[in-house]
Scaffold this active site. Sequence first.
Site, short mmCIF file in Angstrom:
data_model
loop_
_atom_site.label_atom_id
_atom_site.label_comp_id
_atom_site.label_asym_id
_atom_site.label_seq_id
_atom_site.Cartn_x
_atom_site.Cartn_y
_atom_site.Cartn_z
N LYS A 60 79.14 48.59 -7.13
CA LYS A 60 79.49 47.36 -6.43
C LYS A 60 80.48 47.61 -5.31
O LYS A 60 80.31 47.11 -4.21
CB LYS A 60 80.08 46.33 -7.42
N CYS B 77 66.85 54.85 -7.83
CA CYS B 77 68.32 54.85 -7.81
C CYS B 77 68.88 55.86 -8.79
O CYS B 77 70.09 56.08 -8.82
CB CYS B 77 68.85 53.46 -8.12
N HIS C 167 76.57 51.92 -2.87
CA HIS C 167 75.43 52.44 -3.62
C HIS C 167 74.41 53.09 -2.69
O HIS C 167 73.36 52.54 -2.42
CB HIS C 167 74.79 51.29 -4.42
N CYS D 237 76.03 41.72 -6.17
CA CYS D 237 75.10 42.79 -5.78
C CYS D 237 75.85 43.95 -5.16
O CYS D 237 76.76 43.76 -4.36
CB CYS D 237 74.10 42.27 -4.76
N SER D 238 75.40 45.16 -5.50
CA SER D 238 75.95 46.33 -4.83
C SER D 238 75.46 46.32 -3.38
O SER D 238 74.41 45.77 -3.08
CB SER D 238 75.49 47.60 -5.55
N ILE E 214 74.56 47.82 0.62
CA ILE E 214 73.78 48.88 1.28
C ILE E 214 74.78 49.86 1.87
O ILE E 214 75.70 49.45 2.58
CB ILE E 214 72.87 48.25 2.34
#
Lengths: 386, 155, 351
Positions: A330, A85, A334, A208-209, A211
Amino acid sequence: MRSVSIIGGGLSKFGERWDKSFRDLVVEAGTAAVIDAGIEGREIQAIYGGCMSSGRLVGQEHVGALFADFLGLNPIPATRCEAACASGGVALRAGYLAVASGMYDVVAVGGVEKMTDFDSADVAIALGGAGDMEHELFFGATFPALYALMARRHMLEYGTTEEMMASCSVKNHKNAVHNPYAQYHNEITIEDVMNSGYIASPLKLLDCSPITDGAAAVILCASEKAKKFRKDPVEIIASSQASDTISLSNRHCMTELHATKVAAADAYRRANLKPSDIDVAEVHDCFSIAEIMAIEDLGFFDKGKGGPASLEGLTALNSEISINTSGGLKATGHPVGATGIKQAVEIMWQLQGKADKRQVKDAEIGMTHNVGGSGATAVVNIYKRL
Amino acid sequence: MKHPLPLIWRMIPEKYYLMGSHCATCKNDFFPFRQICPNCRRLGKVSEKRMPTTGTVYSFTEVSAPPSGFEFEVPYPLAIIELDNKVKILAQIIDAPMEKIRIGSRVQMRFRRVGDDDEESAISYGYKFALIEDAASSAKTDKPAKTPKPTVSKG
Amino acid sequence: MVHAGIAGYGVYVPYMRIKIPEIAKVWGKDGDKAARGLGVYEKALGAIDEDSATFAVEAGRRAFEHCKLDPARVEAVYVGSESKPYAVKPTASIVAEALGSTPHLTAADFEFACKAGTAGIQACMGLCIAQMIDLGLAIGSDAAQGRPNDALEMTAGAGAAAYVISAKKEEQIATIEKTYSYTTDTPDFWRRSHAEFPMHAGRFTAEPAYFKHVAECAREIMKRTGTKPEDFDYFVPHQPNGKFPVRVAKLLGFTEAQVKPALVTPFIGNTYSAAAMIGLSAILDIAKPGQRILVTSYGSGAGSDGFIITVNDLIDQKRPAKARHFFELINNKTYVDYATYAKHRRKIKSM
């Protein structure tokens, strides 16, 4: 070492880009950056591309050459950089070093990820490769799980609560409303986060960030020549990177990312600045707990105080320190390879005063913080107007 | 996720009995096996060493969104376990309801299938951990079968 | 002559249980009546990540924890099972590797329905008596299979028992004085090569199969050793359900008191290759030095392995300070419904 500045930046729209391919995204962001910089393609001497999982997901490797080809930049040297990442962050740093060394005057740096074509279980496998495949992913450890393990320790050692974590997501969604490139433009509440389903307890879906498909690009130039291209270049006054064990379990401490602390200390030293000098920072909030650890590890708050600070709004736009004005990972989304560069574009806009309704007042010094895996790579850059 | 057979085979010592390493110079244990001691580097004297098979839960989570290959196991508890030599290791916790798992719970290594099974490929076995239950704690009993009261003769 | 004996033993029963009425309910049967008729109340089942190899490793580890001998000394590992995870590839090599007994040993899997594990004990005994090896390991392990809505589904349990067999008298907690087997070709239960579930011949599995072979084996081994039922403290027959072992004991002249402490099937189901061996472990958990035990396993197809075992003084010394009896150990359990059972046993077609 020469001083290096950003003379242009551009983003693709982040989100579920069903109609755009991997290479379409590169072209969308790359073209925007070139136009923003006001340069001709032939003036670009090298290209660095950040991308984590194109091989595993899209089936496309050799993306450095692909970037150069579809941006119409052949035959310049084109190199792919990968650090999970933090791929975008290390690509940016590779470009920075190439210009700082004197090898090139102008380079393009891009980052991209095409992720939404794939089943979430397959994406979990691809992202899982950012940790220790043989000892984490092999046993069913997803990335949310690794950060959940850190979150549980943070809760135990510092009394951080799920609400404190949730407040990071709430703030980032609020910022993203004013970011036209962001994946989400909806505000959420702490209750929304608390009521979202567990992904890996104590982390819930809205911790969670997402997809995301997306790309980002910047054009770097030797500072001595930067003003030839525009009046308001943004100088990278420090670029630091550090590493740590690939697996979380081998770390001595699980409530901090040691690589972040090492990279930040080096960056502050090089820039001769301290945490309180930073006006605006894009930090790596792949999970809400990651933002809390980041604002502690970067020195904005004492260890253990990141949670309460977030809940009290000290990281909101134009508060004590403005964190993730873009909406962060977020809410902007991402696309892993693009994130590190997207952060630099946001800081560039902030320092140029172009961030519109999410503009930090009198922003002088900005920072980006990009993390690979569960903290095995961290890149910290500090910026100011040239 | 399908792992290649040679990889599964190479990992047998660590997956079956926690083969890690020990540096005679700094006296530290490592898991997984490291050829180079990160403390001593060229001064390190590294050899194979089996890790202890009991330890304590250091942190834990319950995974609800699995990677492919774990779809039928969700939700499953996953933990960082501090083994009795202080080395930490990530593993699944088995045979325990979530509410029984705590930071500090004592655990013991168990032998299980790990990950994907397509019914035709070679099976991957490895470590998972179970809570060491004390004699006092037994099952949640909704009308259990009447098991005879044994008379344990002690030596 | 050298006598082989038991140096240590270990049992593994998985964590999950399903009650027989829960199974019966799904198929429209009277559950309580079914449970009473079979003398089985609940059965153990392995989780989705368990199979007869993982059971065998766990039982083997417990056996070595018990005897405290070095697993590297083991020169033969035999695993008996009718539910091997691989049709071709030994479970015994997995067990040997996991226990740390490799590479200087022989290893093989045995199959003889429910008596494959005791066949492994005999093979180890033979090697010990021939002084080819000092230490062997015999395991019976099954994640028993029953077709949905078949009578077998009500009893097919899961578990393993491992016995460390030693040639050295000083290592034996119990000495195996005699073994004898009774074997004929009697196809009462089978599973064809690529079939998923075993078939059985209904009531034919009783008189001409189980009762005939177990009784003949018991009678012959007693005849050859000049013993009578009253010479034994315990009788451990194979136990496909809770009823057969009691009936065969009565038929042979054993009292209920001699057989009852060995009855494990009512609480964990029929563990096939492990059944008689787990029954024996429940006896060894309480046996006193000098006591004698008669074991008769049964394998469909068909045969029965008989063993006369005498308990030695060492049994008390080897008993751990916090020894927990089999019936206490199996209290660490959780009950599941039929749907959960079907998932873990991969009985849902689309899985």
